[in-house]
Write a protein that holds these residues in place. Structure first.
Motif, PDB file in Angstrom:
ATOM      1  N   SER A 165       8.621  30.749 -18.207  1.00 19.12           N
ATOM      2  CA  SER A 165       9.806  31.259 -18.903  1.00 19.12           C
ATOM      3  C   SER A 165      10.304  30.254 -19.950  1.00 19.12           C
ATOM      4  N   MET A 169       8.412  41.405 -21.418  1.00 17.89           N
ATOM      5  CA  MET A 169       8.137  40.011 -21.029  1.00 17.89           C
ATOM      6  C   MET A 169       8.761  39.039 -22.042  1.00 17.89           C
ATOM      7  N   LEU A 170       8.581  39.382 -23.331  1.00 15.65           N
ATOM      8  CA  LEU A 170       9.193  38.546 -24.387  1.00 15.65           C
ATOM      9  C   LEU A 170      10.712  38.506 -24.222  1.00 15.65           C
ATOM     10  N   LEU A 186      13.516  41.364 -31.179  1.00 12.32           N
ATOM     11  CA  LEU A 186      14.119  40.483 -30.171  1.00 12.32           C
ATOM     12  C   LEU A 186      14.851  39.309 -30.835  1.00 12.32           C
ATOM     13  N   ILE A 187      14.205  38.737 -31.849  1.00 17.01           N
ATOM     14  CA  ILE A 187      14.824  37.616 -32.568  1.00 17.01           C
ATOM     15  C   ILE A 187      16.109  38.081 -33.262  1.00 17.01           C
ATOM     16  N   SER A 218      11.326  34.776 -10.254  1.00 18.21           N
ATOM     17  CA  SER A 218      11.844  34.252 -11.529  1.00 18.21           C
ATOM     18  C   SER A 218      12.533  32.899 -11.378  1.00 18.21           C
ATOM     19  N   GLY A 248      12.326  38.819 -21.580  1.00 18.93           N
ATOM     20  CA  GLY A 248      12.650  38.014 -20.405  1.00 18.93           C
ATOM     21  C   GLY A 248      12.827  36.540 -20.725  1.00 18.93           C
ATOM     22  N   PHE A 249      12.186  36.076 -21.808  1.00 17.63           N
ATOM     23  CA  PHE A 249      12.335  34.665 -22.178  1.00 17.63           C
ATOM     24  C   PHE A 249      13.774  34.331 -22.579  1.00 17.63           C
ATOM     25  N   VAL A 250      14.393  35.267 -23.272  1.00 19.87           N
ATOM     26  CA  VAL A 250      15.756  34.981 -23.761  1.00 19.87           C
ATOM     27  C   VAL A 250      16.836  35.623 -22.900  1.00 19.87           C
ATOM     28  N   LEU A 291      10.490  30.575 -23.862  1.00 18.98           N
ATOM     29  CA  LEU A 291      11.809  30.407 -24.495  1.00 18.98           C
ATOM     30  C   LEU A 291      11.719  29.413 -25.663  1.00 18.98           C
ATOM     31  N   SER A 308       5.399  42.720 -13.207  1.00 17.60           N
ATOM     32  CA  SER A 308       6.808  42.488 -13.582  1.00 17.60           C
ATOM     33  C   SER A 308       7.689  42.332 -12.350  1.00 17.60           C
ATOM     34  N   PRO A 314      16.909  37.843 -15.688  1.00 17.23           N
ATOM     35  CA  PRO A 314      15.720  37.279 -15.038  1.00 17.23           C
ATOM     36  C   PRO A 314      14.414  37.741 -15.687  1.00 17.23           C
ATOM     37  N   PHE A 315      13.464  36.847 -15.655  1.00 15.36           N
ATOM     38  CA  PHE A 315      12.160  37.079 -16.270  1.00 15.36           C
ATOM     39  C   PHE A 315      11.436  38.188 -15.497  1.00 15.36           C
ATOM     40  N   GLY A 316      11.014  39.214 -16.183  1.00 14.36           N
ATOM     41  CA  GLY A 316      10.223  40.260 -15.526  1.00 14.36           C
ATOM     42  C   GLY A 316      10.927  41.602 -15.423  1.00 14.36           C
ATOM     43  N   ILE A 317      12.215  41.572 -15.267  1.00 16.94           N
ATOM     44  CA  ILE A 317      12.945  42.838 -15.042  1.00 16.94           C
ATOM     45  C   ILE A 317      12.916  43.734 -16.295  1.00 16.94           C
ATOM     46  N   SER A 325       7.129  38.901 -11.099  1.00 16.63           N
ATOM     47  CA  SER A 325       7.820  37.974 -12.012  1.00 16.63           C
ATOM     48  C   SER A 325       9.312  37.952 -11.729  1.00 16.63           C
ATOM     49  N   THR A 326       9.854  39.136 -11.495  1.00 16.35           N
ATOM     50  CA  THR A 326      11.299  39.215 -11.219  1.00 16.35           C
ATOM     51  C   THR A 326      11.632  38.529  -9.892  1.00 16.35           C
ATOM     52  N   ALA A 381      10.519  43.750 -18.474  1.00 21.79           N
ATOM     53  CA  ALA A 381       9.146  44.249 -18.560  1.00 21.79           C
ATOM     54  C   ALA A 381       8.979  45.470 -17.650  1.00 21.79           C
ATOM     55  N   GLN A 399      14.196  31.862 -33.301  1.00 22.82           N
ATOM     56  CA  GLN A 399      15.643  32.133 -33.264  1.00 22.82           C
ATOM     57  C   GLN A 399      16.400  31.161 -34.171  1.00 22.82           C
TER      58      GLN A 399
END
Lengths: 169, 285
Positions: free
Chosen positions: B40, A63-64, A18-19, B31, A66-68, B44, B24, A71-74, B27-28, A76, B51
């Protein structure tokens, strides 16, 4: 519990992927399209570790992601499903042949994109225009396929699963 | 109870899948909500730390690669610039050659206008008698081109024509010209304005002047600095009114003599002579 270690290592690789994907591949993007390295880790984990390993890796890696990439969760959701489906291949498909690696990457990228499209439709999230969507899909699939043997080779060295993953996790 | 546990165990993959899908999906759906945004943003922050490290490393590599590329590009640009410089130098040389050619052609045109009825032969200086001696020179045409002994030779420099000397020896393909700098050279001359006559005599190539002897003392009174001295046409060797030089200020006279000796600066720079014109005097008459 033998596969717990394998899943944790796979999650570490997902994080690293991911990074890399969000930094280094900004420089290596072709027409702004980047390969999905996280997906390759999920596929490897699923095919080698089974359904449980695949969906756990898929969920947490998603989930990770989703942070970057909101939307968060999709992510995952999509990667959990892919991890589950690919996990069914455990013991029936060997990930070592080059052609199989390409096919797994290609089908995985296409499946991820279609699932993402469906999920976005369900949750009412706007997506790419159709033309751009297919162009991106084609290029992303190709790029991910090209990198699949390299990623699988590295994972093969570090991520170890037992033969019967489903039962041991 | 045991049966229920057994079912859960057998269906655990599906149950976990459903839990993950549910989590999930929730969460979505949420969000955009503050709680999810907090989670989130926290995630991040953690990811962005790594990063930052990765970007730094990638940036360093990118800069290094770019530097190599830049050096390569600069090297190519330097090579291109050097090539262009060579081209410009060649063009500059061509330009000089063209200017010389132009000067030569203009001199010919001037000559044609000056001596309408005079035929001439264009020649090029191929050698001097010796390295620093400009008393005699050799040109690239001779008897085969119609040149004979004692033909007057002129040249064109800085927009004016000037007397060079005369041919003293002629070969088949080359001729020797004695310049007016040679001490053995004597040319009948006069001042263009006052028409006082005299005899121009060379002082050797090391002197930067020639002498005009046998000039009437009276003439000096009427002279001004820069007065032009031309051929007189007497003796019929040289055509009339070909510029020889200019009187500056110096003259040498003794009280008991009625004539003076003047120093004349030649109109031509003999060190720079390249193309000359040998005149057919018979035609001019």
């Amino acid at each position: 519990m033998k596969n717990t270690k394998g899943v944790l290592v796979a999650l570490l690789f997902s994080f690293a992927a991911l990074i890399l994907q969000s930094t280094l591949f900004d420089f290596l993007a072709i027409w702004n399209v980047k390969p999905d390295l996280v997906l390759l880790v999920v596929i490897f984990s699923a095919v080698r570790g089974g359904v449980m390993a695949g969906q756990v890796t898929g969920f947490f890696a998603g989930m990770l992601q989703g942070f970057v990439s909101p939307p968060f969760g999709i992510h995952a959701l999509v990667k959990t499903i892919i991890g589950h489906i690919y996990g069914k291949l455990e013991g029936t498909v060997s990930i070592d042949p080059f052609l199989i690696q390409l096919m797994l990457a290609l089908i995985g990228t296409v499946a991820k994109t279609i699932l993402m499209l469906i999920a976005k439709m369900i949750f009412g999230i706007p997506g790419l225009p159709v033309g751009e969507f297919f162009a991106t899909l084609g290029l992303e699939s190709l790029y991910t396929m090209v990198l699949a043997p390299v990623v699988f080779f590295i994972l093969n060295k570090f991520v170890v699963f037992s033969q019967k993953g489903m039962e041991t996790f | 109870m045991f049966k229920l546990r057994n079912i859960f165990y057998r269906q655990r993959n599906m149950i976990v899948l459903l839990i993950f899908i549910a989590l999930s999906s929730v969460s979505t759906m949420f969000s955009g909500e503050p709680v999810m945004e907090f989670a989130s943003n926290t995630g991040l922050s953690l990811v962005s730390f790594f990063q930052g490290i990765a970007t730094g490393v990638a940036g360093w590599f990118s800069d290094t690669v770019n530097s190599i590329g830049k050096i390569d590009q600069l090297t190519r640009e330097l090579t291109e610039t050097q090539n262009q410089l060579i081209e410009y130098q060649k063009a500059s040389l061509d330009n000089v050659k063209l200017r010389e050619e132009n000067e030569r052609l203009r001199s010919e045109l001037f000559l044609i206008q000056q001596f309408v009825n005079t035929q001439y032969i264009s020649v090029e200086v191929v050698a001097w008698a010796s390295e620093n001696d400009f008393s005699t020179l050799i040109v690239n045409k001779g008897e085969l081109h119609g040149i004979v002994k004692d033909m007057p030779v002129v040249a064109f420099q800085k927009g004016t024509i000037g007397l060079v000397g005369k041919t003293i020896a002629v070969g088949l393909q080359s001729s020797v010209v004695r310049t007016i700098l040679d001490p053995r050279s004597f040319v009948g001359a006069l001042f263009k304005d006052t028409r006082y006559k005299g005899l121009v005599n060379g002082c050797g190539s090391l002197a930067d002047y020639i002498e005009m002897d046998m000039v009437s003392k009276k003439a000096v009174e009427d002279l001004t600095s820069g007065t032009l001295v031309v051929t007189s046409g007497l003796g019929k060797l040289f055509p009339k009114d070909i510029p020889i030089g200019r009187w500056q200020t110096h003259y040498d006279a003794k009280d008991y003599e009625s004539v003076v000796k003047l120093q004349i600066n030649p109109v031509l720079d003999f060190r720079r002579l390249e193309y000359l014109y040998i005149l057919h005097v018979e035609e001019n008459k």
